[in-house]
Design an enzyme around this catalytic site. Sequence first.
Site, PDB file in Angstrom:
ATOM      1  N   TYR A   1       1.017  -4.599  -2.340  1.00 30.55           N
ATOM      2  CA  TYR A   1       0.478  -4.841  -1.000  1.00 30.55           C
ATOM      3  C   TYR A   1       1.419  -5.748  -0.210  1.00 30.55           C
ATOM      4  O   TYR A   1       1.770  -5.450   0.940  1.00 30.55           O
ATOM      5  CB  TYR A   1      -0.913  -5.460  -1.102  1.00 30.55           C
ATOM      6  CG  TYR A   1      -1.604  -5.595   0.231  1.00 30.55           C
ATOM      7  CD1 TYR A   1      -2.170  -4.486   0.844  1.00 30.55           C
ATOM      8  CD2 TYR A   1      -1.668  -6.820   0.885  1.00 30.55           C
ATOM      9  CE1 TYR A   1      -2.794  -4.592   2.076  1.00 30.55           C
ATOM     10  CE2 TYR A   1      -2.289  -6.943   2.117  1.00 30.55           C
ATOM     11  CZ  TYR A   1      -2.856  -5.826   2.710  1.00 30.55           C
ATOM     12  OH  TYR A   1      -3.460  -5.943   3.936  1.00 30.55           O
TER      13      TYR A   1
ATOM     14  N   SER B   1      -0.052  -8.391   7.542  1.00 32.15           N
ATOM     15  CA  SER B   1      -0.882  -9.263   6.721  1.00 32.15           C
ATOM     16  C   SER B   1      -0.167 -10.592   6.543  1.00 32.15           C
ATOM     17  O   SER B   1       1.075 -10.650   6.564  1.00 32.15           O
ATOM     18  CB  SER B   1      -1.119  -8.631   5.346  1.00 32.15           C
ATOM     19  OG  SER B   1      -1.663  -9.564   4.428  1.00 32.15           O
TER      20      SER B   1
END
Length: 299
Positions: A169, A156
């Site tokens: 995350y 990501s």
Amino acid sequence: MNTGPHTTATVRTSPGAALAALLRGGRRDARGLRVLVTGASGTFGRALSARLAELGAHVVGLDIAPGPDDPVEVLACDITDDDAVSGAVAGALARLGGLDLLINNAGIGGPAPAELPPGPEVRRQLDINLLGTWRVTAACVDALVASRGRVVMLSSRMAVLQLPLAAAYGASKRALVAYADALRLEIGTHVGVSCVYPSAVRSPIHDSTAAAGLSLEGMSRYEPLEGVVETVLRAGLGRRVRRDLATTRRGAVEIFLARHLPSLTDRIVARTLAGRVRSGALDGAEPAAGVLRRHGGRP
């Protein structure tokens, strides 16, 4: 089939085959490629599996909740369970007859302020996004080494450019890249290891964050799913193994700035967060209570 980072033989191709390769953007032919995709019933996983199958690859998926209309065969597997991973991967490899490409796509998100102690949701994100990937990859290493295969990690932008109130995350994705780096050093002589860095794509992964009052609207610019799929195909099928791939030009710029001018990107993110507080976008969001207090907003 040698699908790894090094080619030891010279292969002569006809003009027609060369033209076909050029039209494919320098990709290897996917026909007959044996592919395993994790998180195969989710938004990214379904799109990736369908596209690879369309190109002629033999694809099997893993997912905790296979869907009735999945485009490929998907085996039920909880990647937080050591025994489940071992059994499901063995079953997938038996169906495929080996493995040329592993796409580690499974992952979850959710609110996780860094200022609060880690709770069950934080541990779940780390277990799925990092350790789940580690479990599946370890179970596939021998097959990948045998085929000189490839591994693609869906990381990501937040592995490099952290956003507030989502510490778990970002931490899991940054750790995933560190895991990929270590894996590359250990097996990179035989297996290509690539990381792909999407930004934000509209999908159910953001539902829990939005439900907590922390919508990404105004914090991130959404990108099309098709761009992520094409970038993963570049990583998995490209004739040259790529270490890191952003999914958009904007994402590439953001990652470059975050790596080389982190104080600048910190200021940009902090200014954006302050603007969201002033606009009332975070009012009533429990995970943002500390941020609101410090910025003089309404908790």
